[in-house]
Design a protein around this motif. Structure first.
Motif, PDB file in Angstrom:
ATOM      1  N   GLU A  77       0.829  -1.206   0.000  1.00  0.00           N
ATOM      2  CA  GLU A  77       0.000   0.000   0.000  1.00  0.00           C
ATOM      3  C   GLU A  77       0.865   1.259   0.000  1.00  0.00           C
ATOM      4  O   GLU A  77       0.564   2.242  -0.688  1.00  0.00           O
ATOM      5  N   ARG A  78       1.950   1.211   0.778  1.00  0.00           N
ATOM      6  CA  ARG A  78       2.870   2.351   0.798  1.00  0.00           C
ATOM      7  C   ARG A  78       3.525   2.536  -0.577  1.00  0.00           C
ATOM      8  O   ARG A  78       3.662   3.662  -1.061  1.00  0.00           O
ATOM      9  N   ILE A  79       3.903   1.437  -1.198  1.00  0.00           N
ATOM     10  CA  ILE A  79       4.505   1.514  -2.535  1.00  0.00           C
ATOM     11  C   ILE A  79       3.513   2.098  -3.533  1.00  0.00           C
ATOM     12  O   ILE A  79       3.857   2.969  -4.344  1.00  0.00           O
ATOM     13  N   ALA A  80       2.261   1.631  -3.480  1.00  0.00           N
ATOM     14  CA  ALA A  80       1.245   2.140  -4.406  1.00  0.00           C
ATOM     15  C   ALA A  80       1.070   3.650  -4.257  1.00  0.00           C
ATOM     16  O   ALA A  80       0.847   4.362  -5.240  1.00  0.00           O
ATOM     17  N   GLU A  81       1.195   4.125  -3.030  1.00  0.00           N
ATOM     18  CA  GLU A  81       1.036   5.553  -2.762  1.00  0.00           C
ATOM     19  C   GLU A  81       2.227   6.367  -3.246  1.00  0.00           C
ATOM     20  O   GLU A  81       2.067   7.441  -3.831  1.00  0.00           O
ATOM     21  N   ARG A  82       3.447   5.836  -3.041  1.00  0.00           N
ATOM     22  CA  ARG A  82       4.654   6.640  -3.228  1.00  0.00           C
ATOM     23  C   ARG A  82       5.460   6.339  -4.494  1.00  0.00           C
ATOM     24  O   ARG A  82       6.241   7.175  -4.932  1.00  0.00           O
ATOM     25  N   GLU A  83       5.255   5.172  -5.078  1.00  0.00           N
ATOM     26  CA  GLU A  83       6.081   4.783  -6.213  1.00  0.00           C
ATOM     27  C   GLU A  83       5.980   5.730  -7.410  1.00  0.00           C
ATOM     28  O   GLU A  83       6.988   5.966  -8.095  1.00  0.00           O
ATOM     29  N   PRO A  84       4.821   6.319  -7.698  1.00  0.00           N
ATOM     30  CA  PRO A  84       4.788   7.262  -8.823  1.00  0.00           C
ATOM     31  C   PRO A  84       5.757   8.429  -8.677  1.00  0.00           C
ATOM     32  O   PRO A  84       6.200   9.003  -9.677  1.00  0.00           O
ATOM     33  N   VAL A  85       6.107   8.760  -7.447  1.00  0.00           N
ATOM     34  CA  VAL A  85       7.049   9.863  -7.199  1.00  0.00           C
ATOM     35  C   VAL A  85       8.478   9.335  -7.061  1.00  0.00           C
ATOM     36  O   VAL A  85       9.411   9.843  -7.693  1.00  0.00           O
ATOM     37  N   TRP A  98      11.347   0.934  -7.797  1.00  0.00           N
ATOM     38  CA  TRP A  98      11.245  -0.471  -8.171  1.00  0.00           C
ATOM     39  C   TRP A  98      11.310  -0.671  -9.685  1.00  0.00           C
ATOM     40  O   TRP A  98      10.707   0.090 -10.438  1.00  0.00           O
ATOM     41  N   THR A  99      12.008  -1.709 -10.104  1.00  0.00           N
ATOM     42  CA  THR A  99      11.989  -2.106 -11.514  1.00  0.00           C
ATOM     43  C   THR A  99      11.048  -3.281 -11.743  1.00  0.00           C
ATOM     44  O   THR A  99      10.612  -3.512 -12.868  1.00  0.00           O
ATOM     45  N   TRP A 100      10.764  -4.040 -10.680  1.00  0.00           N
ATOM     46  CA  TRP A 100       9.848  -5.192 -10.818  1.00  0.00           C
ATOM     47  C   TRP A 100       9.171  -5.439  -9.479  1.00  0.00           C
ATOM     48  O   TRP A 100       9.818  -5.481  -8.440  1.00  0.00           O
ATOM     49  N   LEU A 101       7.848  -5.603  -9.555  1.00  0.00           N
ATOM     50  CA  LEU A 101       7.057  -5.854  -8.351  1.00  0.00           C
ATOM     51  C   LEU A 101       5.795  -6.584  -8.773  1.00  0.00           C
ATOM     52  O   LEU A 101       5.118  -6.159  -9.702  1.00  0.00           O
ATOM     53  N   ASP A 102       5.498  -7.693  -8.109  1.00  0.00           N
ATOM     54  CA  ASP A 102       4.282  -8.451  -8.379  1.00  0.00           C
ATOM     55  C   ASP A 102       3.522  -8.593  -7.059  1.00  0.00           C
ATOM     56  O   ASP A 102       3.814  -9.487  -6.255  1.00  0.00           O
ATOM     57  N   PRO A 103       2.552  -7.713  -6.803  1.00  0.00           N
ATOM     58  CA  PRO A 103       1.834  -7.762  -5.525  1.00  0.00           C
ATOM     59  C   PRO A 103       1.164  -9.099  -5.262  1.00  0.00           C
ATOM     60  O   PRO A 103       1.123  -9.561  -4.111  1.00  0.00           O
ATOM     61  N   VAL A 104       0.619  -9.736  -6.294  1.00  0.00           N
ATOM     62  CA  VAL A 104      -0.051 -11.025  -6.104  1.00  0.00           C
ATOM     63  C   VAL A 104       0.947 -12.071  -5.621  1.00  0.00           C
ATOM     64  O   VAL A 104       0.685 -12.826  -4.667  1.00  0.00           O
ATOM     65  N   GLN A 105       2.105 -12.115  -6.269  1.00  0.00           N
ATOM     66  CA  GLN A 105       3.141 -13.058  -5.843  1.00  0.00           C
ATOM     67  C   GLN A 105       3.620 -12.752  -4.428  1.00  0.00           C
ATOM     68  O   GLN A 105       3.831 -13.669  -3.614  1.00  0.00           O
ATOM     69  N   ALA A 139      18.760 -15.214   2.250  1.00  0.00           N
ATOM     70  CA  ALA A 139      17.640 -14.460   2.823  1.00  0.00           C
ATOM     71  C   ALA A 139      16.358 -15.288   2.793  1.00  0.00           C
ATOM     72  O   ALA A 139      15.611 -15.343   3.776  1.00  0.00           O
ATOM     73  N   ARG A 140      16.109 -15.941   1.675  1.00  0.00           N
ATOM     74  CA  ARG A 140      14.924 -16.807   1.599  1.00  0.00           C
ATOM     75  C   ARG A 140      15.021 -17.937   2.622  1.00  0.00           C
ATOM     76  O   ARG A 140      14.035 -18.280   3.284  1.00  0.00           O
ATOM     77  N   GLY A 141      16.213 -18.525   2.732  1.00  0.00           N
ATOM     78  CA  GLY A 141      16.406 -19.616   3.667  1.00  0.00           C
ATOM     79  C   GLY A 141      16.173 -19.221   5.109  1.00  0.00           C
ATOM     80  O   GLY A 141      15.806 -20.056   5.944  1.00  0.00           O
ATOM     81  N   GLU A 142      16.373 -17.932   5.409  1.00  0.00           N
ATOM     82  CA  GLU A 142      16.118 -17.415   6.757  1.00  0.00           C
ATOM     83  C   GLU A 142      14.717 -16.835   6.890  1.00  0.00           C
ATOM     84  O   GLU A 142      14.408 -16.180   7.881  1.00  0.00           O
ATOM     85  N   GLY A 143      13.877 -17.046   5.867  1.00  0.00           N
ATOM     86  CA  GLY A 143      12.461 -16.709   5.994  1.00  0.00           C
ATOM     87  C   GLY A 143      12.026 -15.380   5.418  1.00  0.00           C
ATOM     88  O   GLY A 143      10.848 -15.017   5.537  1.00  0.00           O
ATOM     89  N   ALA A 144      12.930 -14.626   4.783  1.00  0.00           N
ATOM     90  CA  ALA A 144      12.550 -13.326   4.233  1.00  0.00           C
ATOM     91  C   ALA A 144      11.601 -13.491   3.051  1.00  0.00           C
ATOM     92  O   ALA A 144      11.629 -14.506   2.341  1.00  0.00           O
ATOM     93  N   VAL A 145      10.774 -12.489   2.823  1.00  0.00           N
ATOM     94  CA  VAL A 145       9.910 -12.418   1.649  1.00  0.00           C
ATOM     95  C   VAL A 145      10.573 -11.467   0.654  1.00  0.00           C
ATOM     96  O   VAL A 145      10.709 -10.269   0.938  1.00  0.00           O
ATOM     97  N   ILE A 146      11.012 -11.996  -0.475  1.00  0.00           N
ATOM     98  CA  ILE A 146      11.635 -11.144  -1.490  1.00  0.00           C
ATOM     99  C   ILE A 146      10.522 -10.360  -2.161  1.00  0.00           C
ATOM    100  O   ILE A 146       9.713 -10.906  -2.910  1.00  0.00           O
ATOM    101  N   LEU A 147      10.486  -9.049  -1.893  1.00  0.00           N
ATOM    102  CA  LEU A 147       9.350  -8.238  -2.313  1.00  0.00           C
ATOM    103  C   LEU A 147       9.427  -7.867  -3.794  1.00  0.00           C
ATOM    104  O   LEU A 147       8.422  -7.856  -4.498  1.00  0.00           O
ATOM    105  N   GLY A 148      10.625  -7.537  -4.277  1.00  0.00           N
ATOM    106  CA  GLY A 148      10.769  -7.122  -5.668  1.00  0.00           C
ATOM    107  C   GLY A 148      12.177  -6.659  -5.935  1.00  0.00           C
ATOM    108  O   GLY A 148      13.067  -6.799  -5.092  1.00  0.00           O
ATOM    109  N   LYS A 149      12.380  -6.087  -7.133  1.00  0.00           N
ATOM    110  CA  LYS A 149      13.708  -5.628  -7.559  1.00  0.00           C
ATOM    111  C   LYS A 149      13.747  -4.097  -7.553  1.00  0.00           C
ATOM    112  O   LYS A 149      12.815  -3.433  -8.027  1.00  0.00           O
ATOM    113  N   THR A 150      14.826  -3.560  -7.017  1.00  0.00           N
ATOM    114  CA  THR A 150      14.984  -2.109  -6.907  1.00  0.00           C
ATOM    115  C   THR A 150      15.936  -1.591  -7.975  1.00  0.00           C
ATOM    116  O   THR A 150      16.889  -2.268  -8.371  1.00  0.00           O
ATOM    117  N   ASP A 151      15.685  -0.380  -8.416  1.00  0.00           N
ATOM    118  CA  ASP A 151      16.435   0.194  -9.538  1.00  0.00           C
ATOM    119  C   ASP A 151      17.878   0.471  -9.155  1.00  0.00           C
ATOM    120  O   ASP A 151      18.206   0.717  -7.984  1.00  0.00           O
TER     121      ASP A 151
END
Length: 431
Positions: free
Chosen positions: A31-39, A43-50, A107-119
């Motif tokens: 939700e924060r990304i949806a609000e602020r990403e246009p400015v 992010w270069t890649w983000l899949d909210p459903v995934q 990071a995945r092995g320690e339980g992190a959620v890979i959210l997406g790719k940053t520019d």
């Protein structure tokens, strides 16, 4: 407080206590990304459903690692099995390697959620700049090359993110964006799966919003001596204040920030002593330039031969040795680096950390100038751990940070020092 506002450490505590679900945390970040990403354009890649699907899987997990449920952004020159890795290059748009880089897999092995790719700046080196803006002022750069990672953490889009540093690409954006940054000792984090630029310099680093956040990733990567606490209070610390050989390139706000940090530490009871580095350090900035240019020749030769037309002129120049680096220069630069590493390590345990500028000043205007790495490149060449701490504001109200530096493989002690000095240096954290 919304979940996206939590530090990684605070979110982890709520997750462990059952007062927050991974899905709620990830949805809040989205939700924060949806609000602020246009400015901000972090992010270069983000899949909210995934991302939500991964969060739900994390909520079901029985085995929970040190990063369990924490969303993390990945710089888009670090491979991810389920997401494109473009390196911000026209050559690799849409590329899916089908594997995780070592740091992502850990990071995945320690339980992190890979959210997406940053520019990122192209290949985390030169060429094309990231589209990312500084969240404090969209007219200014967030720094580079870890542009999107620093901006995303600073703007509350994600609590943690990976960066890399070959010159100043982790610590400098941290200063420009007003967040905490760590560049560990060279080689302690496996760089497999991250685009290579200079193999004796490239280092995986990370961002958080407090020293404890940085320590979480240090624990995930099993850095040396984390089970050996420093066992001191702030008033027992011995800090070397080091202006360094490039002090004349520091803007007034950077000079003021360093001296202010030193005064704040003295007022807290720490012993702060001015440090003049030995004469060989006068040549370290040039040695870094030589190593970077020399090793960069081979790093981009494959693209030069396979896709010359789409390879940015910056990289063609590197392959063609536009800088005119000779083998003798390269050998001399390696020798000077080895000498200075020994000299620097010898300063410890006389000091607990070296306090020095993190960037030349405030973030520059525009996207093209991502800032001069001159206050970082020396430490990168020396292979020592560095930790960036927000300190003050410049004349345009932009963040200005400092960094503390330790000896090689002194990462654990440096994290302990950061936990003590950060509330003193950074009033925002203390408040």
């Amino acid at each position: 407080m919304e979940p996206w506002q939590l530090t990684a450490t605070a979110a982890r505590a709520k997750l462990q206590e059952g007062r927050l679900t991974v899905e709620a945390l990830v949805r809040s970040c989205l939700e924060r990304i949806a609000e602020r990403e246009p400015v901000v354009k972090a992010w270069t890649w983000l899949d909210p459903v995934q991302a939500v699907a991964r969060a739900r899987e994390a909520d079901k997990a029985d085995i929970r690692g040190v990063l369990h449920g924490l969303p993390i952004g990945v710089k888009d020159m670090i491979e991810t099995a389920d997401m494109p890795t473009t390196y911000n290059s026209p050559i690799y748009q849409g590329l899916r390697q089908g594997r995780d880089a070592a740091c992502v897999g850990i990071a995945r092995g320690e339980g992190a959620v890979i959210l997406g790719k940053t520019d990122t700046v192209e290949f985390a080196a030169a060429g094309r700049r990231a589209m990312t803006r500084n969240p404090h002022d969209p007219a200014r750069t967030p720094g580079g090359s870890s542009s999107g990672s620093a901006a995303a953490v600073a703007d509350g889009m994600v609590p943690l993110a990976f960066g890399t540093q070959t010159g100043g690409s982790t610590i400098r954006p941290g200063s420009f964006c007003g967040i905490y940054a760590m560049k560990p000792t060279h080689g302690v984090v496996n760089t497999e799966g991250a685009k290579r630029y200079a193999h004796t310099l490239d280092t995986i680093g990370w961002y958080g919003r407090c020293p404890a956040d940085l320590r979480l990733l240090a624990e995930a990567f099993r850095l040396f001596d984390l089970d050996r606490p420093l066992g001191r209070e702030a008033r027992q610390l011995r800090i070397a204040l080091c202006r360094g050989p490039n002090w004349h390139l520091a803007a007034p706000e950077a000079q003021a920030a360093l001296l202010l940090a030193g005064r704040r530490l003295e007022q807290a009871g720490a012993a702060v002593e001015e440090l003049q580095l030995p004469q060989p350090f006068e040549g370290v900035t040039e040695a870094h330039r030589v190593v970077l240019a020399g090793e960069g020749r081979g790093a981009f030769l494959q693209e030069y031969l396979a896709d010359y037309a789409r390879l940015h002129a910056d990289f063609r120049d590197r392959v063609e040795n536009f800088a005119g680096i000779t083998g003798a220069q390269q050998a001399a630069a390696y020798d000077l680096a080895a000498e200075c590493r020994k000299l620097f390590d010898a300063l410890f345990p006389r000091f607990d950390a070296v306090l020095t500028p993190a960037a030349p000043g405030e973030a520059p205007l525009g996207r093209q100038d991502t800032g001069n790495p001159v206050f970082n490149s020396m430490w990168t060449l020396l292979h020592v751990p560095c930790l960036g701490i927000p300190c003050s504001k410049g004349p345009n109200g932009m963040p200005v940070g400092v960094q503390i530096v330790g000896p090689r493989f002194g990462d654990a002690a440096l994290l302990d020092v950061a936990a003590l000095v950060a509330p003193v240096i950074d009033p925002g954290l203390a408040g």
